[in-house]
Scaffold this motif. Structure first.
Motif, PDB file in Angstrom:
ATOM      1  N   TYR A  69      71.057  -5.041  32.563  1.00 55.28           N
ATOM      2  CA  TYR A  69      70.233  -4.450  31.504  1.00 55.28           C
ATOM      3  C   TYR A  69      70.379  -2.934  31.460  1.00 55.28           C
ATOM      4  O   TYR A  69      70.349  -2.328  30.384  1.00 55.28           O
ATOM      5  CB  TYR A  69      68.764  -4.843  31.696  1.00 55.28           C
ATOM      6  N   LYS A  70      70.545  -2.295  32.619  1.00 55.89           N
ATOM      7  CA  LYS A  70      70.683  -0.835  32.652  1.00 55.89           C
ATOM      8  C   LYS A  70      71.904  -0.384  31.857  1.00 55.89           C
ATOM      9  O   LYS A  70      71.898   0.694  31.264  1.00 55.89           O
ATOM     10  CB  LYS A  70      70.780  -0.353  34.097  1.00 55.89           C
ATOM     11  N   ALA A  71      72.943  -1.190  31.854  1.00 57.27           N
ATOM     12  CA  ALA A  71      74.141  -0.868  31.078  1.00 57.27           C
ATOM     13  C   ALA A  71      73.920  -1.115  29.588  1.00 57.27           C
ATOM     14  O   ALA A  71      74.429  -0.373  28.741  1.00 57.27           O
ATOM     15  CB  ALA A  71      75.333  -1.677  31.571  1.00 57.27           C
ATOM     16  N   LEU A  72      73.152  -2.145  29.271  1.00 56.74           N
ATOM     17  CA  LEU A  72      72.956  -2.528  27.870  1.00 56.74           C
ATOM     18  C   LEU A  72      71.924  -1.651  27.169  1.00 56.74           C
ATOM     19  O   LEU A  72      72.048  -1.377  25.976  1.00 56.74           O
ATOM     20  CB  LEU A  72      72.531  -3.997  27.796  1.00 56.74           C
ATOM     21  N   LYS A  73      70.926  -1.191  27.894  1.00 52.18           N
ATOM     22  CA  LYS A  73      69.799  -0.502  27.260  1.00 52.18           C
ATOM     23  C   LYS A  73      70.168   0.852  26.668  1.00 52.18           C
ATOM     24  O   LYS A  73      69.414   1.399  25.854  1.00 52.18           O
ATOM     25  CB  LYS A  73      68.641  -0.341  28.239  1.00 52.18           C
ATOM     26  N   LYS A  74      71.330   1.399  27.035  1.00 55.58           N
ATOM     27  CA  LYS A  74      71.728   2.699  26.488  1.00 55.58           C
ATOM     28  C   LYS A  74      72.140   2.605  25.027  1.00 55.58           C
ATOM     29  O   LYS A  74      72.266   3.625  24.347  1.00 55.58           O
ATOM     30  CB  LYS A  74      72.858   3.299  27.317  1.00 55.58           C
ATOM     31  N   TYR A  75      72.336   1.362  24.538  1.00 55.77           N
ATOM     32  CA  TYR A  75      72.775   1.181  23.153  1.00 55.77           C
ATOM     33  C   TYR A  75      71.574   1.010  22.221  1.00 55.77           C
ATOM     34  O   TYR A  75      70.653   0.262  22.517  1.00 55.77           O
ATOM     35  CB  TYR A  75      73.704  -0.024  23.044  1.00 55.77           C
ATOM     36  N   ASP A  76      71.638   1.694  21.084  1.00 57.13           N
ATOM     37  CA  ASP A  76      70.580   1.573  20.080  1.00 57.13           C
ATOM     38  C   ASP A  76      70.696   0.262  19.309  1.00 57.13           C
ATOM     39  O   ASP A  76      69.694  -0.234  18.789  1.00 57.13           O
ATOM     40  CB  ASP A  76      70.654   2.753  19.106  1.00 57.13           C
ATOM     41  N   ALA A  77      71.895  -0.267  19.226  1.00 56.54           N
ATOM     42  CA  ALA A  77      72.090  -1.555  18.549  1.00 56.54           C
ATOM     43  C   ALA A  77      73.338  -2.236  19.102  1.00 56.54           C
ATOM     44  O   ALA A  77      74.316  -1.577  19.465  1.00 56.54           O
ATOM     45  CB  ALA A  77      72.226  -1.378  17.036  1.00 56.54           C
ATOM     46  N   VAL A  78      73.264  -3.564  19.161  1.00 55.76           N
ATOM     47  CA  VAL A  78      74.409  -4.405  19.506  1.00 55.76           C
ATOM     48  C   VAL A  78      74.879  -5.071  18.219  1.00 55.76           C
ATOM     49  O   VAL A  78      74.060  -5.588  17.441  1.00 55.76           O
ATOM     50  CB  VAL A  78      74.025  -5.468  20.548  1.00 55.76           C
ATOM     51  N   VAL A  79      76.189  -5.042  17.982  1.00 62.52           N
ATOM     52  CA  VAL A  79      76.770  -5.640  16.776  1.00 62.52           C
ATOM     53  C   VAL A  79      77.693  -6.775  17.182  1.00 62.52           C
ATOM     54  O   VAL A  79      78.611  -6.580  17.982  1.00 62.52           O
ATOM     55  CB  VAL A  79      77.562  -4.597  15.962  1.00 62.52           C
ATOM     56  N   PHE A  80      77.427  -7.972  16.661  1.00 60.97           N
ATOM     57  CA  PHE A  80      78.353  -9.090  16.800  1.00 60.97           C
ATOM     58  C   PHE A  80      79.242  -9.094  15.561  1.00 60.97           C
ATOM     59  O   PHE A  80      78.787  -9.425  14.464  1.00 60.97           O
ATOM     60  CB  PHE A  80      77.611 -10.418  16.904  1.00 60.97           C
ATOM     61  N   LEU A  81      80.495  -8.713  15.730  1.00 62.15           N
ATOM     62  CA  LEU A  81      81.445  -8.638  14.625  1.00 62.15           C
ATOM     63  C   LEU A  81      82.379  -9.837  14.678  1.00 62.15           C
ATOM     64  O   LEU A  81      83.260  -9.910  15.535  1.00 62.15           O
ATOM     65  CB  LEU A  81      82.240  -7.334  14.707  1.00 62.15           C
ATOM     66  N   LEU A  82      82.154 -10.813  13.792  1.00 59.80           N
ATOM     67  CA  LEU A  82      83.035 -11.969  13.647  1.00 59.80           C
ATOM     68  C   LEU A  82      83.166 -12.757  14.951  1.00 59.80           C
ATOM     69  O   LEU A  82      84.219 -13.333  15.247  1.00 59.80           O
ATOM     70  CB  LEU A  82      84.411 -11.512  13.140  1.00 59.80           C
TER      71      LEU A  82
END
Length: 241
Positions: A69-82
């Protein structure tokens, strides 16, 4: 010498503040099923949007950021592209849930409803499950909300060529449908009068956006579509209400 040091310190401080404020995006293009030929074009388009809007964007297919989670939380948004199929392990799913619960943003472009179809929580989050699609063709889309950041640059009707998804499940009551497709303007629709194609919701603390558009290479060269994606990201990342 003193003034040079102070000037350098000021520049470094401003640079650090700008970097800290910069919107950060994690774009996933992993597939475990059908792989769209438009993925490279989609990545190029998102990279260009990031450059134009001073976003930082990281592209990946290994989903390592979902291990912690510490690695993921730095992102403001996650985008699933295709994306397609099951792309996260059980531990990674728990990290993603925590990210959403802590207020993370999520944008799915085209295939989110055909991803993680065996994960009930994700299906509730994404809002619908992919069933089928007819051949790619032109259709008329009805924009139901012209105030949302993802649709405010569009007219009430939008005619375009794309792959048009049908779904097995009815959208849950929290979903806000932004765009429907008019089934009378093409062949192969199975949803009836109200056939959702773009929607969003606030879900368990996070902002969730799903657009079913974006199958073709041409989509990622289309100004209207790119403005649509830009607005979706801005909303999910809490840059706009």
């Amino acid at each position: 010498m003193k003034y040079s040091f102070l000037f350098l310190l000021c520049v470094c401080t401003i640079t650090y503040q700008l970097q800290a404020q910069q919107t950060k995006l994690l774009v996933i293009t992993k597939t475990n099923g059908f792989r769209h030929k438009s993925i490279p074009g989609g990545k190029d388009a998102l990279a260009a949007l990031a450059k134009d809007n001073n976003w930082q964007v990281d592209f990946t297919e290994d989903c390592l950021q979902f291990n912690d989670y510490k690695a993921l939380k730095k992102y403001d948004a996650v985008v699933f592209l295709l994306t397609t199929g099951n792309i996260l392990g059980e531990a990674q799913q728990e990290v993603f849930k925590k990210y959403i619960h802590k207020g993370g943003g999520f944008v799915s472009i085209h295939t989110g409803t055909d991803t993680e179809k065996d994960w009930p929580w994700y299906m509730q989050m994404i809002g619908a499950k992919f069933k089928s699609h007819p051949k790619q063709q032109q259709a008329i889309f009805r924009v139901l909300d012209t105030t949302h950041p993802a649709t405010k640059t569009l007219a009430a009707e939008w005619t375009r060529f794309d792959e048009l998804y049908n779904y097995t499940d009815t959208l849950n009551s929290n979903i806000q449908v932004l765009i429907e497709v008019d089934e009378s303007t093409y062949s192969g629709g199975t949803m009836g009068v109200h056939h959702p194609m773009v929607w969003c919701q606030y879900f368990e603390g996070g902002r969730i956006f799903q657009t079913s558009l974006g199958h073709t290479d041409e989509s990622y060269k289309e100004d209207k579509f790119l403005n649509h994606i830009k607005g979706a990201i801005r909303w999910a990342a809490k840059l706009e209400k």
